[in-house]
Design a protein around this motif. Structure first.
Motif, mmCIF file in Angstrom:
data_model
loop_
_atom_site.group_PDB
_atom_site.id
_atom_site.type_symbol
_atom_site.label_atom_id
_atom_site.label_comp_id
_atom_site.label_asym_id
_atom_site.label_seq_id
_atom_site.Cartn_x
_atom_site.Cartn_y
_atom_site.Cartn_z
ATOM 1 N N ASP A 1 37.417 56.380 75.995
ATOM 2 C CA ASP A 1 38.382 57.280 76.432
ATOM 3 C C ASP A 1 37.633 58.789 76.195
ATOM 4 O O ASP A 1 37.360 58.706 75.058
ATOM 5 C CB ASP A 1 39.724 57.090 75.858
ATOM 6 N N PRO A 2 38.282 59.512 77.114
ATOM 7 C CA PRO A 2 37.489 61.007 76.867
ATOM 8 C C PRO A 2 38.633 61.714 75.849
ATOM 9 O O PRO A 2 39.538 61.186 75.459
ATOM 10 C CB PRO A 2 37.782 61.752 78.179
ATOM 11 N N PRO A 3 37.727 62.698 75.138
ATOM 12 C CA PRO A 3 38.445 63.396 74.059
ATOM 13 C C PRO A 3 39.820 63.965 74.525
ATOM 14 O O PRO A 3 39.858 64.439 75.723
ATOM 15 C CB PRO A 3 37.671 64.709 73.809
ATOM 16 N N GLU B 1 41.929 66.370 70.224
ATOM 17 C CA GLU B 1 40.322 65.897 69.593
ATOM 18 C C GLU B 1 39.522 67.006 70.214
ATOM 19 O O GLU B 1 38.500 67.691 69.244
ATOM 20 C CB GLU B 1 40.060 64.968 70.270
ATOM 21 N N ARG C 1 34.485 56.497 68.934
ATOM 22 C CA ARG C 1 33.017 56.928 69.722
ATOM 23 C C ARG C 1 33.601 57.811 70.878
ATOM 24 O O ARG C 1 34.468 57.490 71.485
ATOM 25 C CB ARG C 1 32.619 55.594 70.426
ATOM 26 N N ILE C 2 32.954 58.913 70.844
ATOM 27 C CA ILE C 2 33.183 60.088 71.776
ATOM 28 C C ILE C 2 31.869 60.537 72.131
ATOM 29 O O ILE C 2 30.895 61.129 71.083
ATOM 30 C CB ILE C 2 33.935 61.021 71.496
ATOM 31 N N ASP D 1 31.495 62.467 77.782
ATOM 32 C CA ASP D 1 32.966 62.149 77.957
ATOM 33 C C ASP D 1 33.767 63.551 78.410
ATOM 34 O O ASP D 1 34.766 63.477 78.421
ATOM 35 C CB ASP D 1 33.311 61.456 76.849
#
Length: 355
Positions: A171-173, A177, A291-292, A296
């Motif tokens: 998932d994107p930030p 975040e 995990r990013i 992303d």
């Protein structure tokens, strides 16, 4: 397969070995001798298995017809047919291992058993299932292309079925975040976060890291984002700038003018090719455990824009895609808020009145 000990290294136990099909030297470092010994034993077993496959490949060479191309020739001609340089380079990287093992075999003699053996070897070498299937998918595409153009009269991989892999894109930030990352990131990573979230640019040397101050017009509130080499008809695309990012750009422009730096993304005046280490340091300092990836940020732009009713075609054009279906298929991530809205969109069934 020698094991050497280098006291000055963080992981001092080094196992050196060679690929049996190409002879290329390889090495792997371990913190403990026991780990190195286990790896050495596993490599010895794999070596014998791979040598057996190579011998079987060589034994069957005589089965091929003289006029039939080899596997390596089919793969090479397929790569030459690819128009996108990035796709061609990535495909060549993934095909190298397969070509090393089966390249000299006559193309029409390749079997599904060979494919199964290759996938098994990939698994034993720790290659993810998704990557192994991607590699075989490229081989399958090459064979289909060769069959379609008459290079092969029969496609021996016509019955090949590869398991469908679930997408591994995180998932994107979220906005929160992104703010946490921005607060603790190095200055050049702060610029990547702001521009990635606000423009949807490809994070890396293909686009964002190529951006120069001559491409930015703070007066007109637009920038000309260089297009990646993915078949785009133009060298760059115009991206409007939102007011909050425009204020940041004007401040950065003054700072870089004093330094005489032409790059928007730079580290101490030098162009940047990777932010991997600085990015992971920022994640750690921000206390973000999941995990990013830097890429992303591009996904976050698309998801946030569409969540707030942006026009799909405009989002695709800003991101450098001619086909807006790509945005929905690969870049659109639904948020918890959007999913809750979907659940509550229909009226109540009135079940509570029955009790």
């Amino acid at each position: 397969m020698p094991i050497i000990f280098l006291r000055y290294k963080k992981k001092p136990w080094i196992v050196k070995y060679k690929e049996p099909w190409s002879g290329r030297p390889r090495q792997r470092a371990f913190a403990a001798e026991a780990e190195a010994r286990v790896f050495e034993d596993a490599q010895a077993m794999l070596y014998e298995r791979e040598r057996a496959i190579i011998k079987a490949v060589r034994r069957r060479r005589s089965q091929g017809r003289p006029a039939s191309p080899t596997v390596a020739e089919v793969l090479s001609r397929y790569l030459d047919s690819l128009g996108n340089p990035s796709t061609r380079a990535a495909s060549a990287y993934h095909l190298r291992l397969f070509s090393d093992i089966f390249g000299t075999r006559k193309a029409h003699c390749l079997t599904l058993e060979d494919v199964a053996a290759f996938l098994d070897l990939q698994a034993k070498r720790g290659v993810s299932k998704a990557t192994a299937c991607r590699r075989m998918g490229i081989v399958r595409a090459a064979y289909r292309w060769a069959s379609r153009w008459g290079i092969l009269s029969v496609n021996p991989l016509a019955g090949l079925r590869l398991p469908t892999q679930a997408p591994q894109t995180p998932d994107p930030p979220t906005a929160r975040e992104a703010r946490l990352l921005y607060a603790v990131a190095a200055p050049h990573v702060q610029r990547v976060i702001a521009l990635g979230m606000a423009t949807g640019a490809r994070i890396g040397p293909s686009e964002l890291f190529r951006l120069r101050w001559t491409d930015v017009d703070t007066g007109a509130a637009i920038l000309r984002m260089p297009n990646a080499s993915k078949g785009a008809p133009l060298e760059a695309r115009e991206v409007p700038l939102r007011p909050d990012v425009l204020r940041l750009l004007r401040r950065w422009e003054k700072e870089d003018a004093a330094l005489g730096c032409v790059w928007v993304i730079h580290y101490k005046g030098q162009p940047v090719r990777s932010i991997s280490r600085a990015w992971h340091n920022a994640l750690r300092r921000a206390g973000i455990g999941r995990r990013i990836r830097p890429y992303d940020l591009r996904h976050a732009f698309a998801s946030r824009a569409l969540d707030h009713d942006a026009d799909l075609k405009c989002v695709a054009e800003i991101m450098g895609h001619r086909d807006e279906k790509m945005i929905v298929r690969f870049y659109r991530h639904t948020s918890a808020k959007a999913r809750r809205k979907a659940v509550n969109a229909a009226p109540s069934l009135g079940l509570e009145k029955l009790f």
